[in-house]
Design a protein around this motif. Structure first.
Motif, PDB file in Angstrom:
ATOM      1  N   THR A  18       0.832  -1.214   0.000  1.00  0.00           N
ATOM      2  CA  THR A  18       0.000   0.000   0.000  1.00  0.00           C
ATOM      3  C   THR A  18       0.861   1.256   0.000  1.00  0.00           C
ATOM      4  N   SER A  19       1.914   1.230   0.799  1.00  0.00           N
ATOM      5  CA  SER A  19       2.828   2.373   0.873  1.00  0.00           C
ATOM      6  C   SER A  19       3.505   2.614  -0.476  1.00  0.00           C
ATOM      7  N   SER A  22       1.037   4.040  -2.979  1.00  0.00           N
ATOM      8  CA  SER A  22       0.744   5.446  -2.656  1.00  0.00           C
ATOM      9  C   SER A  22       1.858   6.356  -3.146  1.00  0.00           C
ATOM     10  N   LEU A 180       2.769  13.847   1.845  1.00  0.00           N
ATOM     11  CA  LEU A 180       2.075  12.579   1.650  1.00  0.00           C
ATOM     12  C   LEU A 180       3.014  11.391   1.805  1.00  0.00           C
ATOM     13  N   ILE A 181       4.182  11.483   1.158  1.00  0.00           N
ATOM     14  CA  ILE A 181       5.156  10.387   1.251  1.00  0.00           C
ATOM     15  C   ILE A 181       5.669  10.259   2.680  1.00  0.00           C
ATOM     16  N   ASN A 183       4.119  11.045   5.474  1.00  0.00           N
ATOM     17  CA  ASN A 183       3.084  10.443   6.314  1.00  0.00           C
ATOM     18  C   ASN A 183       2.961   8.939   6.054  1.00  0.00           C
ATOM     19  N   THR A 184       3.084   8.553   4.775  1.00  0.00           N
ATOM     20  CA  THR A 184       3.003   7.132   4.434  1.00  0.00           C
ATOM     21  C   THR A 184       4.145   6.354   5.082  1.00  0.00           C
ATOM     22  N   THR A 188       4.669   3.380   8.468  1.00  0.00           N
ATOM     23  CA  THR A 188       5.485   2.166   8.476  1.00  0.00           C
ATOM     24  C   THR A 188       6.427   2.167   9.675  1.00  0.00           C
ATOM     25  N   THR A 270      11.795   9.441  -0.473  1.00  0.00           N
ATOM     26  CA  THR A 270      11.630   8.314   0.467  1.00  0.00           C
ATOM     27  C   THR A 270      12.784   8.255   1.466  1.00  0.00           C
TER      28      THR A 270
END
Length: 292
Positions: A18-19, A22, A180-181, A183-184, A188, A270
């Protein structure tokens, strides 16, 4: 019945997928913006290089003078193309536009020979053309130079405004994408916050704790970038199939440049997000981990 360990492994794998998806969608949007920026730049160059001026020659201009002028223009750093149009060729063009022959009405060919010049994009502005005009008018066999000053100025202003709008949108999207990245990836790291605390208890340094998280997220970022690149390729292929002229605006090198931007952003965003997300839990005390 499946064991809790298998369920946990499946849950972690599901969260990782999911990550990654996204992040790939975010990178796809950034790739679209990069592609629009490249298209806007190439469109600007294409439009400006198709705007030029006409050098109208006097009747007394000799063939050797015309040949020398055309040769000098072709070697000039500001010229993309220069084409000589004789009186007869100019008359044929007017006949096609008007649907009748002016020579039959006037008894003589009213057209003058000229040299049509197309400039390189960086010289397609009123100031440069004015300087070129002053230089060319030193030739006595040139009658006048015709160029659409208002059109050139309007094109440059519009392209400048489009570039500014795209730049602002790109900056806003970059900030939104990072959030957004981040928070994703933070979700994790949140799921493994107690593992981070345990590693800290046994004496692991912050660098040692961060390393596997950063490497893991960089790999996810590369996978996400590849997915985004495949989506971009599909979009470009569709547009090319619908609009043949699209080939003139984007080439393989520029498309590869967009792909490189997406890949670099996938790695950088990332890696930076993982660095700060893990740092947050490294600094936390044990009791705080229950309340975040």
């Amino acid at each position: 019945m499946s064991s809790p360990k298998k369920k946990k492994r499946f849950s972690f794998l599901e969260a990782r997928i999911t990550s990654t998806l996204s992040v790939s969608l975010v990178l796809f949007i950034l790739g679209i913006m990069a592609l629009l920026g490249v298209l806007a730049n190439n469109l600007s160059i294409y439009v400006r290089e198709n705007i030029g001026f006409s050098i109208v020659l006097k009747e007394s201009a000799r063939d050797n003078q015309i040949a020398d002028l055309q040769n000098s223009l072709e070697q000039a750093p500001y010229v993309k193309a220069a084409q000589y149009i004789s009186k007869e060729e100019a008359l044929k063009e007017v006949m096609i536009e008007l649907g009748e022959n002016p020579e039959e009405i006037l008894g003589t060919n009213p057209m003058k020979a000229s040299v049509e010049v197309r400039l390189k994009a960086e010289y397609a502005n009123p100031d440069s053309i004015a300087a070129i005009e002053n230089e060319l008018m030193q030739n006595a066999f040139i009658d006048n130079i015709q160029f659409q000053k208002d059109l050139i100025q309007s094109v440059n202003e519009n392209m400048r405004n489009i570039g500014l709008i795209l730049l602002i949108l790109a900056a806003v999207l970059m900030v939104i994408s990072y959030v957004l990245i981040s928070n994703t990836i933070r979700l994790t790291a949140y799921s493994r916050r107690f593992i981070i605390y345990t590693m800290k208890l046994v004496g692991a340094t912050p660098g040692f704790i961060r390393r596997p998280f950063i490497i893991s997220n960089i790999i996810s970022g590369i996978i996400a970038a590849i997915i985004a690149i495949l989506l971009l390729t599909g979009c470009v292929s569709y547009i090319v199939s619908e609009f043949d002229s699209f080939y003139t605006l984007i080439t393989l090198p520029t498309l590869l440049g967009v792909y490189a931007i997406v890949l670099v952003l996938g790695v950088l965003l990332t890696a930076i997000s993982a660095f700060f997300a893990v740092n947050r839990y490294i600094r936390m005390k044990r009791d705080d981990l229950y309340y975040v």
